[in-house]
Design a protein around this motif. Structure first.
Motif, short mmCIF file in Angstrom:
data_model
loop_
_atom_site.label_atom_id
_atom_site.label_comp_id
_atom_site.label_asym_id
_atom_site.label_seq_id
_atom_site.Cartn_x
_atom_site.Cartn_y
_atom_site.Cartn_z
N ALA A 260 0.82 -1.21 0.00
CA ALA A 260 0.00 0.00 0.00
C ALA A 260 0.86 1.26 0.00
O ALA A 260 0.53 2.25 -0.67
N ILE A 261 1.96 1.24 0.74
CA ILE A 261 2.85 2.41 0.78
C ILE A 261 3.43 2.68 -0.60
O ILE A 261 3.46 3.82 -1.07
N ARG A 262 3.90 1.62 -1.26
CA ARG A 262 4.48 1.81 -2.59
C ARG A 262 3.43 2.31 -3.58
O ARG A 262 3.69 3.22 -4.38
N GLU A 263 2.24 1.75 -3.53
CA GLU A 263 1.20 2.17 -4.46
C GLU A 263 0.76 3.60 -4.20
O GLU A 263 0.46 4.35 -5.13
N HIS A 264 0.75 4.00 -2.93
CA HIS A 264 0.29 5.34 -2.59
C HIS A 264 1.31 6.41 -2.95
O HIS A 264 0.97 7.44 -3.53
#
Length: 395
Positions: free
Chosen positions: A46-50
């Protein structure tokens, strides 16, 4: 046992994000234990996608677990945080220097370590996010609240919820108030939002081509069939004797799988269990029962992908199996099944639901370990047979 209705992952920060400069340098302190690191994979994703591919995301974790992230692109770098007693001070100073030089704008504390929070505070990281536990409140400036029960105690919840709430504080995930499931690990729901959230909760680990080749070579060297007719067994004593399934039960289950279902059985060693596993293999008197000690987590992931099923006690390797898509039958004794619950996981739970289940003790305080000793191999084999079907040994 009911899967809990979850609250929102997190609250909004005091300063709206639209008024803050964009964040491009993120530091993530990962959990310490193998299983917890794997359960946290929805957060890393989620961090990478955000924050996007241009953001610099650095993970800080135990060095022997680096191999878990081969084949994944969530972290640009992985840093080891030394935990050897006589190197703690040196490791702390070196970590603070690295953090200060990296000019990180945000640090996410998935680890409960107070040393991690102190390193970020003294290195001048402006946003330090985590749970205010173990006396480290003063080292954080954005404390994520934890849900409590009616008596004011912290509520027991799945670890995947525990970690995703931290990601929710970054507004990377939607709320999931509509998520309901009839049983732990159930996929049954009519809510479209719940289905979407299950995709967020999915555990995931990639593999490297060289690890895939090494896994094939390992199977060939040991003479293990490579047509997915493999059942992995694992009973680790790493946590303590209370979680270990009896040796005789593992031997009987291995014999039943080989004789009645025609699958190879591979018993996975854990550190310190080598002699135990060898005794189990020898006692089966079957040439289709093998033992393998997985020293490399990259090869371990690739090897588990080649199996059809895993039977394991509550362990880190069981979570690795889930993350590569291998169905598991998990034997719970002193550990609480709720902690490992994940509606996106292909997991079947077997437990006796004793009065003392969930004691989380390393050694049975009552001295009988009935929660594991009374979980007989015939009952486990019944579930294995349901999963695999009544397939006879190939000629």
């Amino acid at each position: 046992m009911k899967f809990p209705e979850a609250d929102r992952f997190g609250s909004f920060p005091l300063i709206p994000y639209r008024f803050m400069p964009p964040i491009s340098k993120i530091l993530v302190f990962l959990p310490d234990l193998l299983g917890d690191v794997v359960i946290g994979t929805p957060v890393y994703r989620a961090i990478r996608e955000h924050f996007g591919p241009k953001a610099r995301v650095v993970g800080v974790m135990r060095q022997h677990l680096f191999g878990l992230f081969g084949g994944s692109d969530w972290f640009d770098e992985l840093w080891p945080f030394r935990s050897i007693r006589n190197e703690e001070r040196l490791g702390m100073i070196e970590m603070m220097r690295r953090i200060r030089a990296g000019r990180f704008e945000l640090a996410l504390m998935m680890s409960d370590s107070i040393r991690a929070a102190l390193a970020c505070k003294f290195a001048g990281v402006p946003r330090r996010i985590g749970y205010g536990r173990y006396g480290r409140d003063w080292a954080l400036n954005e404390i994520v609240p934890q849900p409590k029960d009616g008596s004011g105690r912290l509520r027991t919840e799945p670890l995947v919820h525990y970690y995703l709430r931290l990601a929710g504080h970054l507004s990377t995930l939607p709320g999931f108030g509509d998520l309901r499931a009839s049983r732990i690990g159930s996929h049954a729901t009519s809510s479209k939002s719940a289905r979407s959230l299950r995709s967020f909760m999915k555990l995931e680990l990639g593999t490297l081509p060289e690890d895939e080749e090494d896994a094939d070579e390992l199977l060939k060297r040991w003479g293990i069939r490579n047509d997915r007719r493999i059942v992995f067994l694992h009973s680790s004593g790493f946590f303590g004797t209370s979680r270990r399934w009896p040796e005789a039960y593992l031997a009987v289950l291995s014999q039943m799988i080989v004789d009645r279902l025609g699958h190879d059985v591979v018993i996975l060693n854990a550190p310190g269990d080598e002699d135990v596993v060898e005794r189990i293999v020898d006692s089966t008197h079957r040439d289709r029962v093998f033992s393998i000690y997985l020293r490399n987590y990259g090869v371990a992931k690739a090897l588990l992908k080649r199996g059809r099923l895993m039977v394991s006690t509550d362990s880190g390797l069981a979570r690795v199996a889930q993350a590569v898509g291998l169905p598991i039958i998990c034997l719970y004794g002193p550990s609480d099944p709720l902690r490992g619950a994940n509606p996106a996981a292909r997991e079947e739970i077997l437990s006796l639901e004793c009065d003392c289940q969930g004691c989380e003790q390393r050694h049975c305080p009552k001295g009988h370990t009935a929660c594991m000793n009374d979980l007989f191999p015939e009952r486990v084999f019944y579930q294995v047979e349901k999963r695999l079907g009544d397939k006879r040994k190939a000629a």
